[in-house]
Design a protein around this motif. Structure first.
Motif, PDB file in Angstrom:
ATOM      1  N   ARG B 179       0.802  -1.223   0.000  1.00  0.00           N
ATOM      2  CA  ARG B 179       0.000   0.000   0.000  1.00  0.00           C
ATOM      3  C   ARG B 179       0.837   1.276   0.000  1.00  0.00           C
ATOM      4  NH1 ARG B 179      -1.497   1.081   5.747  1.00  0.00           N
ATOM      5  NH2 ARG B 179      -0.454  -0.431   7.100  1.00  0.00           N
ATOM      6  N   TYR B 180       2.169   1.149   0.263  1.00  0.00           N
ATOM      7  CA  TYR B 180       2.945   2.394   0.248  1.00  0.00           C
ATOM      8  C   TYR B 180       3.654   2.597  -1.095  1.00  0.00           C
ATOM      9  CZ  TYR B 180       2.216   2.196   5.262  1.00  0.00           C
ATOM     10  OH  TYR B 180       1.632   2.153   6.507  1.00  0.00           O
ATOM     11  N   GLU B 181       3.242   1.811  -2.108  1.00  0.00           N
ATOM     12  CA  GLU B 181       4.002   1.732  -3.351  1.00  0.00           C
ATOM     13  C   GLU B 181       4.466   3.119  -3.826  1.00  0.00           C
ATOM     14  OE1 GLU B 181       4.488  -1.240  -4.855  1.00  0.00           O
ATOM     15  OE2 GLU B 181       5.788  -0.398  -6.391  1.00  0.00           O
ATOM     16  N   ASN B 182       3.558   4.055  -3.927  1.00  0.00           N
ATOM     17  CA  ASN B 182       3.957   5.334  -4.545  1.00  0.00           C
ATOM     18  C   ASN B 182       4.111   6.441  -3.518  1.00  0.00           C
ATOM     19  OD1 ASN B 182       4.020   4.384  -7.157  1.00  0.00           O
ATOM     20  ND2 ASN B 182       1.767   4.249  -7.096  1.00  0.00           N
ATOM     21  N   VAL B 183       4.310   6.044  -2.268  1.00  0.00           N
ATOM     22  CA  VAL B 183       4.357   7.070  -1.229  1.00  0.00           C
ATOM     23  C   VAL B 183       5.800   7.510  -0.996  1.00  0.00           C
ATOM     24  CG1 VAL B 183       3.965   7.406   1.247  1.00  0.00           C
ATOM     25  CG2 VAL B 183       2.283   6.187  -0.123  1.00  0.00           C
ATOM     26  N   THR B 184       5.987   8.785  -0.648  1.00  0.00           N
ATOM     27  CA  THR B 184       7.309   9.256  -0.214  1.00  0.00           C
ATOM     28  C   THR B 184       7.383   9.152   1.301  1.00  0.00           C
ATOM     29  OG1 THR B 184       7.423  10.789  -2.055  1.00  0.00           O
ATOM     30  CG2 THR B 184       8.863  11.245  -0.188  1.00  0.00           C
ATOM     31  N   LEU B 185       8.463   8.559   1.755  1.00  0.00           N
ATOM     32  CA  LEU B 185       8.634   8.368   3.193  1.00  0.00           C
ATOM     33  C   LEU B 185       9.778   9.238   3.690  1.00  0.00           C
ATOM     34  CD1 LEU B 185       8.452   4.456   3.287  1.00  0.00           C
ATOM     35  CD2 LEU B 185       6.606   6.086   3.812  1.00  0.00           C
ATOM     36  N   LYS B 186       9.716   9.576   4.965  1.00  0.00           N
ATOM     37  CA  LYS B 186      10.822  10.304   5.576  1.00  0.00           C
ATOM     38  C   LYS B 186      11.415   9.416   6.658  1.00  0.00           C
ATOM     39  CE  LYS B 186      10.551  13.927   8.506  1.00  0.00           C
ATOM     40  NZ  LYS B 186      10.325  15.302   9.020  1.00  0.00           N
ATOM     41  N   VAL B 187      12.690   9.062   6.473  1.00  0.00           N
ATOM     42  CA  VAL B 187      13.383   8.216   7.458  1.00  0.00           C
ATOM     43  C   VAL B 187      14.276   9.146   8.290  1.00  0.00           C
ATOM     44  CG1 VAL B 187      14.888   6.234   7.792  1.00  0.00           C
ATOM     45  CG2 VAL B 187      13.380   6.329   5.797  1.00  0.00           C
ATOM     46  N   SER B 188      14.096   9.143   9.595  1.00  0.00           N
ATOM     47  CA  SER B 188      14.848  10.076  10.453  1.00  0.00           C
ATOM     48  C   SER B 188      15.630   9.315  11.503  1.00  0.00           C
ATOM     49  CB  SER B 188      13.876  11.041  11.146  1.00  0.00           C
ATOM     50  OG  SER B 188      13.071  11.676  10.181  1.00  0.00           O
ATOM     51  N   ILE B 189      16.788   9.847  11.819  1.00  0.00           N
ATOM     52  CA  ILE B 189      17.620   9.227  12.869  1.00  0.00           C
ATOM     53  C   ILE B 189      17.792  10.248  13.990  1.00  0.00           C
ATOM     54  CG2 ILE B 189      19.829   9.931  11.857  1.00  0.00           C
ATOM     55  CD1 ILE B 189      19.412   6.476  13.216  1.00  0.00           C
ATOM     56  N   TYR B 190      17.583   9.775  15.238  1.00  0.00           N
ATOM     57  CA  TYR B 190      17.653  10.658  16.405  1.00  0.00           C
ATOM     58  C   TYR B 190      18.706  10.141  17.377  1.00  0.00           C
ATOM     59  CZ  TYR B 190      12.980  12.231  14.904  1.00  0.00           C
ATOM     60  OH  TYR B 190      11.917  12.718  14.161  1.00  0.00           O
ATOM     61  N   GLN B 191      19.322  11.071  18.088  1.00  0.00           N
ATOM     62  CA  GLN B 191      20.200  10.681  19.196  1.00  0.00           C
ATOM     63  C   GLN B 191      19.369  10.728  20.474  1.00  0.00           C
ATOM     64  OE1 GLN B 191      23.613  13.195  19.786  1.00  0.00           O
ATOM     65  NE2 GLN B 191      23.840  12.578  21.929  1.00  0.00           N
ATOM     66  N   VAL B 192      19.410   9.668  21.259  1.00  0.00           N
ATOM     67  CA  VAL B 192      18.657   9.637  22.520  1.00  0.00           C
ATOM     68  C   VAL B 192      19.424  10.484  23.541  1.00  0.00           C
ATOM     69  CG1 VAL B 192      17.802   8.201  24.394  1.00  0.00           C
ATOM     70  CG2 VAL B 192      17.723   7.359  22.033  1.00  0.00           C
ATOM     71  N   SER B 208      17.833  13.265   8.408  1.00  0.00           N
ATOM     72  CA  SER B 208      16.668  12.542   7.879  1.00  0.00           C
ATOM     73  C   SER B 208      16.771  12.531   6.357  1.00  0.00           C
ATOM     74  CB  SER B 208      15.362  13.186   8.330  1.00  0.00           C
ATOM     75  OG  SER B 208      15.322  14.501   7.867  1.00  0.00           O
ATOM     76  N   LYS B 209      16.102  11.534   5.754  1.00  0.00           N
ATOM     77  CA  LYS B 209      16.171  11.364   4.304  1.00  0.00           C
ATOM     78  C   LYS B 209      14.763  11.111   3.782  1.00  0.00           C
ATOM     79  CE  LYS B 209      20.887   9.933   4.139  1.00  0.00           C
ATOM     80  NZ  LYS B 209      21.349  11.343   4.159  1.00  0.00           N
ATOM     81  N   LYS B 210      14.462  11.710   2.622  1.00  0.00           N
ATOM     82  CA  LYS B 210      13.171  11.455   1.976  1.00  0.00           C
ATOM     83  C   LYS B 210      13.417  10.458   0.851  1.00  0.00           C
ATOM     84  CE  LYS B 210      10.856  15.855   2.964  1.00  0.00           C
ATOM     85  NZ  LYS B 210      11.693  17.071   2.972  1.00  0.00           N
ATOM     86  N   ILE B 211      12.660   9.369   0.873  1.00  0.00           N
ATOM     87  CA  ILE B 211      12.860   8.363  -0.175  1.00  0.00           C
ATOM     88  C   ILE B 211      11.498   7.857  -0.632  1.00  0.00           C
ATOM     89  CG2 ILE B 211      15.111   7.516   0.608  1.00  0.00           C
ATOM     90  CD1 ILE B 211      13.587   5.360   2.119  1.00  0.00           C
ATOM     91  N   LEU B 242      15.580   5.251  15.217  1.00  0.00           N
ATOM     92  CA  LEU B 242      15.250   5.497  13.805  1.00  0.00           C
ATOM     93  C   LEU B 242      13.747   5.331  13.644  1.00  0.00           C
ATOM     94  CD1 LEU B 242      17.014   4.949  10.698  1.00  0.00           C
ATOM     95  CD2 LEU B 242      15.134   3.338  10.847  1.00  0.00           C
ATOM     96  N   CYS B 243      13.124   6.291  12.938  1.00  0.00           N
ATOM     97  CA  CYS B 243      11.689   6.104  12.708  1.00  0.00           C
ATOM     98  C   CYS B 243      11.350   6.503  11.269  1.00  0.00           C
ATOM     99  CB  CYS B 243      10.851   6.880  13.704  1.00  0.00           C
ATOM    100  SG  CYS B 243      10.904   8.630  13.446  1.00  0.00           S
ATOM    101  N   VAL B 244      10.228   5.968  10.792  1.00  0.00           N
ATOM    102  CA  VAL B 244       9.810   6.231   9.411  1.00  0.00           C
ATOM    103  C   VAL B 244       8.418   6.848   9.462  1.00  0.00           C
ATOM    104  CG1 VAL B 244       9.369   5.218   7.155  1.00  0.00           C
ATOM    105  CG2 VAL B 244      11.108   4.219   8.642  1.00  0.00           C
ATOM    106  N   GLU B 245       8.208   7.931   8.703  1.00  0.00           N
ATOM    107  CA  GLU B 245       6.912   8.598   8.691  1.00  0.00           C
ATOM    108  C   GLU B 245       6.513   8.880   7.254  1.00  0.00           C
ATOM    109  OE1 GLU B 245       7.390  11.493  12.596  1.00  0.00           O
ATOM    110  OE2 GLU B 245       8.591  11.838  10.807  1.00  0.00           O
TER     111      GLU B 245
END
Lengths: 139, 287
Positions: B179-192, B208-211, B242-245
């Motif tokens: 279902r996410y085939e054509n979606v743009t995702l944002k992958v972000s990395i955080y320091q705790v 963070s990166k948009k892919i 790391l989280c994906v939105e």
């Protein structure tokens, strides 16, 4: 590995001979030149033979090389001698008992890289600069 | 080369050594390598991956670069830069210690090593380390209903005198059909920054990166500053998240986003790699 060779008596004969005329000495030295001019010799350090395969990933070993041989008069081009070595040789000819000949030593060194696991299984790629002899010469 | 190889492989242990002689030789060579003792890693097959195959790639690039520099220096007296890395790939060093490498799978999928950005770090580096991911807790939902992965790396093992010049966190993302085939995702990395018992940890966004969800490959996050901070303040190392939105801020489950974690194939597990420069001349201890 060269230990035995270094001790052979014929090699020392030149030094313990009573003083002889200059001409015969040069003849001697020609003989010593034939013996072993200063050059690079091979010594291969095998991590595998040391039983280190469980923690060294690469290489399996490295050619360590070492320098050995005579630096006697005349120093000619193939000995890759430094200018200092030439002066050292001349002074040695004048005071053989006090001033040593130039010695055979590395003139260029290379780096090697080793890839291995540490105690926590992290992987370390380390470059060891000036680690391996690339060429030898008289100093 | 093959001939040269045979020639080089003369055995330097000419006779069966007595135990103490072998130990002496080992100790001597360990001290040349600057190691106080021989490491005893737990067996590679059981360990969490610290990306040995990626590091083998770097090793090949480094040794090829040295060899080319030598030949070039001998012929023209000029040094070359690592930009020729691409060519270095052809001379892959076979993995001698039982690492079954599928060159096509790894090299074509391997992290973008040949970027000039990496090449510069490798050029300057005296040492490169990839760290074992110590912990990975998938929390499907945090208190604030956020999917995230946690990672922790122990940077206290760094030899003295080495300074971090660059550090990257690398994680592989498969293309995620469905279902996410054509979606743009944002992958972000955080320091705790700080952890709490009954609420989400305090974090600081690092990168963070948009892919596109349909893309697959390695994601590389620059965490140089954080790594330096952890080296200087190990007690403040509480790991990464790391989280994906989606672009409208909805948090997505890692698996459906195609993120490969600790349970993926060894060649695609996440890892931290750091490049170091020796800050002082290391002298062998006098014995």
């Amino acid at each position: 590995a060269t230990g035995g060779k270094r001790k052979n008596p014929s090699r020392n004969k030149g030094r313990s001979q009573p003083k002889t005329s200059q001409a015969s000495r040069i003849g001697d030295q020609n003989l010593s030149e034939q013996k072993q001019a200063c050059k690079k010799h091979e010594l291969y350090v095998s991590f595998r033979e040391l039983g280190w395969q469980d923690w060294i990933i690469a290489p399996e070993g490295y050619a360590a090389f070492y320098c050995d041989g005579e630096c006697s008069f005349p120093l000619n081009a193939h000995m890759n001698a430094t200018n200092h070595a030439i002066v050292q040789t001349l002074v040695h000819l004048m005071f053989p008992d006090n001033v040593p000949k130039p010695c055979c030593a590395p003139t260029k060194l290379n780096a090697i890289s080793v890839l291995y696991f540490d105690d926590s299984s992290n992987v370390i790629l380390k470059k060891y600069r000036n680690m391996v002899v690339r060429s030898c010469g008289c100093h | 080369c093959a001939l040269g190889d045979n020639h080089v492989h003369s055995s330097f242990i000419y006779r069966r050594l007595r135990n103490h002689e072998r130990r002496e030789i080992q100790r001597e060579i360990l001290s040349i390598l600057g190691l106080p003792h021989r490491p005893k890693p737990f067996s590679p097959s059981k360990q969490a991956s610290s990306a040995p195959l990626f590091m083998l790639d770097l090793y090949n690039a480094m040794t090829t670069e040295d060899a080319e520099e030598d030949t070039l220096l001998e012929t023209t007296g000029k040094a070359i830069s690592l930009n020729t890395l691409g060519s270095s790939r052809k001379n892959q060093h076979s993995a001698p210690y039982g690492y079954s490498r599928a060159p096509v799978a790894w090299t074509s999928q391997s992290p973008p090593l040949a970027t000039s950005h990496d090449a510069n770090f490798l050029n300057d580096a005296d040492m490169v380390m990839s760290f074992v991911n110590l912990v990975e807790r998938d929390r499907d939902f945090s208190h604030q209903r956020r999917h995230y992965k946690e990672f922790r790396f122990d940077l206290t093992q760094i030899p003295e005198g080495e300074a971090v010049t660059a550090a990257e966190f690398r994680i592989y993302k498969d293309h995620s059909p469905g279902r996410y085939e054509n979606v743009t995702l944002k992958v972000s990395i955080y320091q705790v920054i700080k952890e709490y018992q009954n609420r989400d940890a305090e974090t600081f966004l690092l990168d963070s990166k948009k892919i596109r969800a349909s893309d697959g490959g390695w994601l590389v996050f620059d965490i140089t500053a954080t790594s330096n901070h952890w080296v200087l303040n190990p007690q403040q190392n509480m790991g990464l998240q790391l989280c994906v939105e989606t672009m409208d801020g909805r948090s997505i489950n890692m698996k459906s986003a195609g993120i490969i974690g600790r349970n993926g194939p060894q060649s695609k597990q996440p890892f931290l790699v750091a490049f170091f420069k020796a800050s002082e001349v290391l002298l062998r201890s006098v014995r």
